[in-house]
Scaffold this active site. Structure first.
Site, PDB file in Angstrom:
ATOM      1  N   ASP A 101     -40.840  12.514 -10.189  1.00 21.87           N
ATOM      2  CA  ASP A 101     -41.830  13.226  -9.381  1.00 21.87           C
ATOM      3  C   ASP A 101     -43.214  12.867  -9.932  1.00 21.87           C
ATOM      4  O   ASP A 101     -43.799  11.850  -9.544  1.00 21.87           O
ATOM      5  CB  ASP A 101     -41.494  14.718  -9.493  1.00 21.87           C
ATOM      6  CG  ASP A 101     -42.352  15.616  -8.628  1.00 21.87           C
ATOM      7  OD1 ASP A 101     -42.969  15.127  -7.689  1.00 21.87           O
ATOM      8  OD2 ASP A 101     -42.390  16.833  -8.902  1.00 21.87           O
ATOM      9  N   PHE A 150     -39.777  19.651  -1.763  1.00 20.32           N
ATOM     10  CA  PHE A 150     -38.952  20.122  -2.872  1.00 20.32           C
ATOM     11  C   PHE A 150     -37.494  20.099  -2.435  1.00 20.32           C
ATOM     12  O   PHE A 150     -37.093  20.824  -1.522  1.00 20.32           O
ATOM     13  CB  PHE A 150     -39.366  21.525  -3.328  1.00 20.32           C
ATOM     14  CG  PHE A 150     -38.715  21.907  -4.619  1.00 20.32           C
ATOM     15  CD1 PHE A 150     -39.233  21.475  -5.833  1.00 20.32           C
ATOM     16  CD2 PHE A 150     -37.559  22.669  -4.624  1.00 20.32           C
ATOM     17  CE1 PHE A 150     -38.613  21.794  -7.034  1.00 20.32           C
ATOM     18  CE2 PHE A 150     -36.922  23.004  -5.823  1.00 20.32           C
ATOM     19  CZ  PHE A 150     -37.457  22.570  -7.025  1.00 20.32           C
TER      20      PHE A 150
HETATM   21  P1  5GP Z   1     -41.528  14.895 -13.275  1.00 14.14           P
HETATM   22  O1  5GP Z   1     -41.693  15.045 -14.758  1.00 14.14           O
HETATM   23  O2  5GP Z   1     -41.350  13.456 -12.826  1.00 14.14           O
HETATM   24  O3  5GP Z   1     -42.623  15.601 -12.520  1.00 14.14           O
HETATM   25  O4  5GP Z   1     -40.275  15.707 -12.841  1.00 14.14           O
HETATM   26  C1  5GP Z   1     -39.045  15.428 -13.277  1.00 14.14           C
HETATM   27  C2  5GP Z   1     -38.115  16.615 -13.167  1.00 14.14           C
HETATM   28  O5  5GP Z   1     -38.650  17.666 -12.352  1.00 14.14           O
HETATM   29  C3  5GP Z   1     -36.856  16.173 -12.497  1.00 14.14           C
HETATM   30  O6  5GP Z   1     -35.943  15.661 -13.424  1.00 14.14           O
HETATM   31  C4  5GP Z   1     -36.382  17.451 -11.835  1.00 14.14           C
HETATM   32  O7  5GP Z   1     -35.616  18.195 -12.749  1.00 14.14           O
HETATM   33  C5  5GP Z   1     -37.654  18.205 -11.520  1.00 14.14           C
HETATM   34  N1  5GP Z   1     -38.042  17.983 -10.103  1.00 14.14           N
HETATM   35  C6  5GP Z   1     -39.030  17.219  -9.630  1.00 14.14           C
HETATM   36  N2  5GP Z   1     -39.077  17.247  -8.276  1.00 14.14           N
HETATM   37  C7  5GP Z   1     -38.066  18.055  -7.901  1.00 14.14           C
HETATM   38  C8  5GP Z   1     -37.576  18.478  -6.605  1.00 14.14           C
HETATM   39  O8  5GP Z   1     -38.048  18.129  -5.521  1.00 14.14           O
HETATM   40  N3  5GP Z   1     -36.504  19.313  -6.643  1.00 14.14           N
HETATM   41  C9  5GP Z   1     -35.933  19.749  -7.809  1.00 14.14           C
HETATM   42  N4  5GP Z   1     -34.896  20.561  -7.685  1.00 14.14           N
HETATM   43  N5  5GP Z   1     -36.359  19.370  -9.021  1.00 14.14           N
HETATM   44  C10 5GP Z   1     -37.420  18.530  -9.058  1.00 14.14           C
END
Ligand code: 5GP
Length: 173
Positions: A101, A150
């Site tokens: 993300d 999300f």
């Molecule tokens: P980042 O550090 O890249 O922002 O996010 C990584 C983590 O955030 C992912 O491994 C996941 O656990 C959570 N995450 C990010 N986007 C989503 C989403 O759309 N849905 C869910 N359930 N978790 C997300």
């Protein structure tokens, strides 16, 4: 379930893509000391299916992280809740993530694992939301690119629920 979920990726579409990724990984890791690192908790379903789609001898280890509270916005702080069980020196490591993300989690994990001298370190993520990137991270193997929504299901949660949905969908409160 507290909120309805509108389907985004069917279990059939996911299975097809996992099969393709498995074939690609088989070709790339043949003959190597290969370790899959399942990034908990979200990637437990993906990693389990992916591992079974790779027709090679391989090891699996687990790395626990937490970057979200119970909401749908990243806190930006990556906590390691569980470390790997063994050293990874001279091992070809594939980090398996559910979703990239902001990129902060994977960037943090890459930095952490690089200090342990793996033979190679690559990233496989089922999902990517490029519109949300806060940091450039290499995704060597990618399942699907999605819009900024999300998503839940197939391992992904909201407040620890929905992980057991067999498909990926968008929460529609
Ligand atoms: P980042 O550090 O890249 O922002 O996010 C990584 C983590 O955030 C992912 O491994 C996941 O656990 C959570 N995450 C990010 N986007 C989503 C989403 O759309 N849905 C869910 N359930 N978790 C997300």
């Amino acid at each position: 379930m507290p909120f309805p979920v509108s389907p985004l990726l069917s279990k059939e579409a996911i299975a097809e893509r996992v099969k393709e990724l498995g074939a690609q990984l088989r070709a790339d890791y043949e003959g190597k000391n290969f370790l899959i690192v399942c990034v908990l908790k979200g990637s437990f379903v993906f990693a389990a299916d992916l591992a079974r789609a790779i027709d090679l001898p391989l090891r699996i280890d687990f790395l626990g992280t937490r970057s979200y509270g119970d909401g749908t916005e990243s806190s930006g702080v990556v906590q390691i809740t569980q470390d790997l069980s063994r050293p990874i020196e001279d091992v070809h490591v594939l980090l398996v993530e559910d979703i990239v993300d902001s990129g902060l989690t994977i960037a943090h994990l890459i930095k952490l694992l690089r200090t342990r001298s793996p033979a190679s370190l690559k990233v496989c993520s089922l999902l990517h939301k490029p519109s949300r990137a806060k940091i450039e991270v290499p995704i060597d193997y990618l399942g699907f690119t999605i819009e900024d929504r999300f998503v839940v299901g197939y391992g992904l949660d909201h407040a620890e629920l929905y992980r057991n949905l067999p498909f990926i969908g968008v929460l529609t409160p």
